[in-house]
Motif scaffolding. Structure first.
Motif, PDB file in Angstrom:
ATOM      1  N   GLU A 230       5.243   3.366   8.606  1.00 40.01           N
ATOM      2  CA  GLU A 230       4.392   4.478   8.189  1.00 40.01           C
ATOM      3  C   GLU A 230       3.115   4.464   9.037  1.00 40.01           C
ATOM      4  O   GLU A 230       2.566   3.391   9.318  1.00 40.01           O
ATOM      5  CB  GLU A 230       4.031   4.307   6.707  1.00 40.01           C
ATOM      6  CG  GLU A 230       3.122   5.367   6.143  1.00 40.01           C
ATOM      7  CD  GLU A 230       3.833   6.662   5.796  1.00 40.01           C
ATOM      8  OE1 GLU A 230       3.149   7.586   5.323  1.00 40.01           O
ATOM      9  OE2 GLU A 230       5.057   6.766   6.003  1.00 40.01           O
TER      10      GLU A 230
ATOM     11  N   HIS B 238       7.732   1.434  -0.736  1.00 37.68           N
ATOM     12  CA  HIS B 238       8.461   1.904   0.445  1.00 37.68           C
ATOM     13  C   HIS B 238       7.473   2.334   1.540  1.00 37.68           C
ATOM     14  O   HIS B 238       7.629   1.983   2.715  1.00 37.68           O
ATOM     15  CB  HIS B 238       9.361   3.076   0.041  1.00 37.68           C
ATOM     16  CG  HIS B 238      10.155   3.663   1.166  1.00 37.68           C
ATOM     17  ND1 HIS B 238      11.149   2.967   1.817  1.00 37.68           N
ATOM     18  CD2 HIS B 238      10.097   4.891   1.756  1.00 37.68           C
ATOM     19  CE1 HIS B 238      11.669   3.739   2.774  1.00 37.68           C
ATOM     20  NE2 HIS B 238      11.045   4.900   2.757  1.00 37.68           N
ATOM     21  N   LYS B 239       6.441   3.074   1.153  1.00 35.14           N
ATOM     22  CA  LYS B 239       5.462   3.583   2.121  1.00 35.14           C
ATOM     23  C   LYS B 239       4.595   2.470   2.704  1.00 35.14           C
ATOM     24  O   LYS B 239       4.138   2.563   3.851  1.00 35.14           O
ATOM     25  CB  LYS B 239       4.561   4.624   1.447  1.00 35.14           C
ATOM     26  CG  LYS B 239       5.233   5.974   1.246  1.00 35.14           C
ATOM     27  CD  LYS B 239       5.221   6.791   2.533  1.00 35.14           C
ATOM     28  CE  LYS B 239       5.618   8.229   2.310  1.00 35.14           C
ATOM     29  NZ  LYS B 239       5.568   9.018   3.555  1.00 35.14           N
TER      30      LYS B 239
ATOM     31  N   LYS C 234      -0.836   5.314   9.286  1.00 36.93           N
ATOM     32  CA  LYS C 234      -2.013   5.622   8.481  1.00 36.93           C
ATOM     33  C   LYS C 234      -3.244   5.596   9.380  1.00 36.93           C
ATOM     34  O   LYS C 234      -3.620   4.537   9.909  1.00 36.93           O
ATOM     35  CB  LYS C 234      -2.196   4.602   7.345  1.00 36.93           C
ATOM     36  CG  LYS C 234      -1.158   4.697   6.231  1.00 36.93           C
ATOM     37  CD  LYS C 234      -1.303   5.957   5.425  1.00 36.93           C
ATOM     38  CE  LYS C 234      -0.307   6.037   4.282  1.00 36.93           C
ATOM     39  NZ  LYS C 234      -0.213   7.423   3.758  1.00 36.93           N
TER      40      LYS C 234
ATOM     41  N   HIS D 249       8.222   4.440  -4.476  1.00 39.69           N
ATOM     42  CA  HIS D 249       7.817   5.119  -3.245  1.00 39.69           C
ATOM     43  C   HIS D 249       6.585   4.445  -2.636  1.00 39.69           C
ATOM     44  O   HIS D 249       6.443   4.376  -1.412  1.00 39.69           O
ATOM     45  CB  HIS D 249       7.525   6.594  -3.553  1.00 39.69           C
ATOM     46  CG  HIS D 249       7.746   7.508  -2.394  1.00 39.69           C
ATOM     47  ND1 HIS D 249       8.807   7.373  -1.519  1.00 39.69           N
ATOM     48  CD2 HIS D 249       7.032   8.578  -1.933  1.00 39.69           C
ATOM     49  CE1 HIS D 249       8.747   8.308  -0.589  1.00 39.69           C
ATOM     50  NE2 HIS D 249       7.676   9.047  -0.807  1.00 39.69           N
TER      51      HIS D 249
ATOM     52  N   VAL E 100      -1.570   7.335  -0.271  1.00 40.79           N
ATOM     53  CA  VAL E 100      -0.275   6.669  -0.045  1.00 40.79           C
ATOM     54  C   VAL E 100       0.875   7.651  -0.240  1.00 40.79           C
ATOM     55  O   VAL E 100       1.665   7.892   0.665  1.00 40.79           O
ATOM     56  CB  VAL E 100      -0.100   5.459  -0.990  1.00 40.79           C
ATOM     57  CG1 VAL E 100       1.253   4.777  -0.736  1.00 40.79           C
ATOM     58  CG2 VAL E 100      -1.236   4.464  -0.821  1.00 40.79           C
ATOM     59  N   CYS E 101       0.970   8.233  -1.443  1.00 37.37           N
ATOM     60  CA  CYS E 101       2.041   9.180  -1.737  1.00 37.37           C
ATOM     61  C   CYS E 101       1.747   9.875  -3.061  1.00 37.37           C
ATOM     62  O   CYS E 101       0.875   9.446  -3.820  1.00 37.37           O
ATOM     63  CB  CYS E 101       3.406   8.489  -1.792  1.00 37.37           C
ATOM     64  SG  CYS E 101       3.549   7.227  -3.085  1.00 37.37           S
TER      65      CYS E 101
ATOM     66  N   GLU F 203       9.812  10.986   4.138  1.00 36.57           N
ATOM     67  CA  GLU F 203      10.169   9.656   4.624  1.00 36.57           C
ATOM     68  C   GLU F 203       9.018   9.063   5.433  1.00 36.57           C
ATOM     69  O   GLU F 203       7.988   9.693   5.650  1.00 36.57           O
ATOM     70  CB  GLU F 203      11.437   9.745   5.476  1.00 36.57           C
ATOM     71  CG  GLU F 203      11.258  10.646   6.694  1.00 36.57           C
ATOM     72  CD  GLU F 203      12.569  10.992   7.399  1.00 36.57           C
ATOM     73  OE1 GLU F 203      12.536  11.203   8.617  1.00 36.57           O
ATOM     74  OE2 GLU F 203      13.613  11.027   6.736  1.00 36.57           O
ATOM     75  N   GLN F 204       9.235   7.810   5.890  1.00 40.75           N
ATOM     76  CA  GLN F 204       8.200   7.181   6.720  1.00 40.75           C
ATOM     77  C   GLN F 204       8.057   7.951   8.032  1.00 40.75           C
ATOM     78  O   GLN F 204       8.994   8.584   8.506  1.00 40.75           O
ATOM     79  CB  GLN F 204       8.587   5.726   6.984  1.00 40.75           C
ATOM     80  CG  GLN F 204       8.484   4.851   5.736  1.00 40.75           C
ATOM     81  CD  GLN F 204       9.470   3.701   5.770  1.00 40.75           C
ATOM     82  OE1 GLN F 204      10.590   3.834   6.236  1.00 40.75           O
ATOM     83  NE2 GLN F 204       9.045   2.548   5.263  1.00 40.75           N
TER      84      GLN F 204
END
Length: 229
Positions: free
Chosen positions: A77, A115-116, A79, A112, A95-96, A68-69
């Motif tokens: 999120e 979402h991220k 970064k 995803h 990112v994912c 999840e975030q």
């Protein structure tokens, strides 16, 4: 390492999260690590996620290694982004992990990646190799959501890359595909294989892939918000 407890209570609002991140600006990674009781590695070759883990602890992130975030309650999120002396990103931003099977009916809206990247706290960190890791300073943070144009760019690249994955062309995808988003192998070693769809619809084994933001995208994002030359 990513299961360490946060040093501060999880923030209750974006404003609180941003204020906490602003307090870290100008401090060195060594100072933060010492105060957190964490050893500072000589370099990041074997500790690639160390900076992120350190800042997660100082900001009260709750996700750890969960998918999840980082600040799930806020939908934000974290970064960290290594930059040079002019504030330009030194590398692409993970990112994912990319799903390589079971993608029938997937859409950008429920992806995803979206979402991220819906809400990101960017924290620039000095990243030039001449600066010892412990002496690298944390920069001013930025809370960001994609503009309409940024989302359009991301969506176009995501759709192109996902089409290739679904059509069994994952082995043909290179880092040159995509204007702002790229797909690259992400594995600790070449033996860590995962299933994907082959050219004839069959299951094949290939390296896991991850979505990464290209440097041109993050450079423009930082430059616009920090008014860099």
């Amino acid at each position: 390492m990513s299961e360490l407890l946060p040093l501060v209570t999880p923030p209750q609002s974006e404003a609180q999260l941003l204020a906490q991140a602003q307090q870290l600006a100008g401090l060195t990674l060594g100072e933060l690590a010492t105060r957190a009781g964490l050893p500072t590695p000589l370099n990041l070759k074997r500790d690639k996620g160390w900076i992120g883990v350190l800042l997660e602890r100082w900001l009260g992130a709750s996700a750890g290694s969960k998918p999840e975030q980082d600040f799930a309650a806020l939908g934000v999120e974290l970064k960290t982004i290594p930059v040079d002396s002019r504030g330009r990103p030194l590398e692409t931003t993970f990112v994912c992990v990319a799903p390589l099977t079971g993608n029938s009916g997937v859409s950008w809206e429920t992806s995803h990646v979206r979402h991220k990247l819906n809400r990101v706290l960017w924290v620039p960190v000095e990243g030039e190799r001449e600066i010892p890791l412990a002496e690298r300073r944390v920069g001013a943070p930025l809370l960001w959501s994609p503009s309409e144009e940024e989302e359009r760019q991301l969506r176009m690249d995501w759709e192109e890359l996902m089409d290739l994955i679904v059509l069994g062309q994952v082995e043909r995808i290179t880092a040159r595909h995509g204007e702002v988003l790229q797909l690259r192998p992400k594995a600790a070693n070449s033996k860590a294989l995962t299933e994907a769809i082959g050219a004839h619809g069959e299951l094949i084994l290939t390296l896991p892939r991850g979505f990464y933001l290209k440097k041109n995208f993050t450079a423009a994002l930082l430059a616009r918000h920090f008014l860099l030359g």
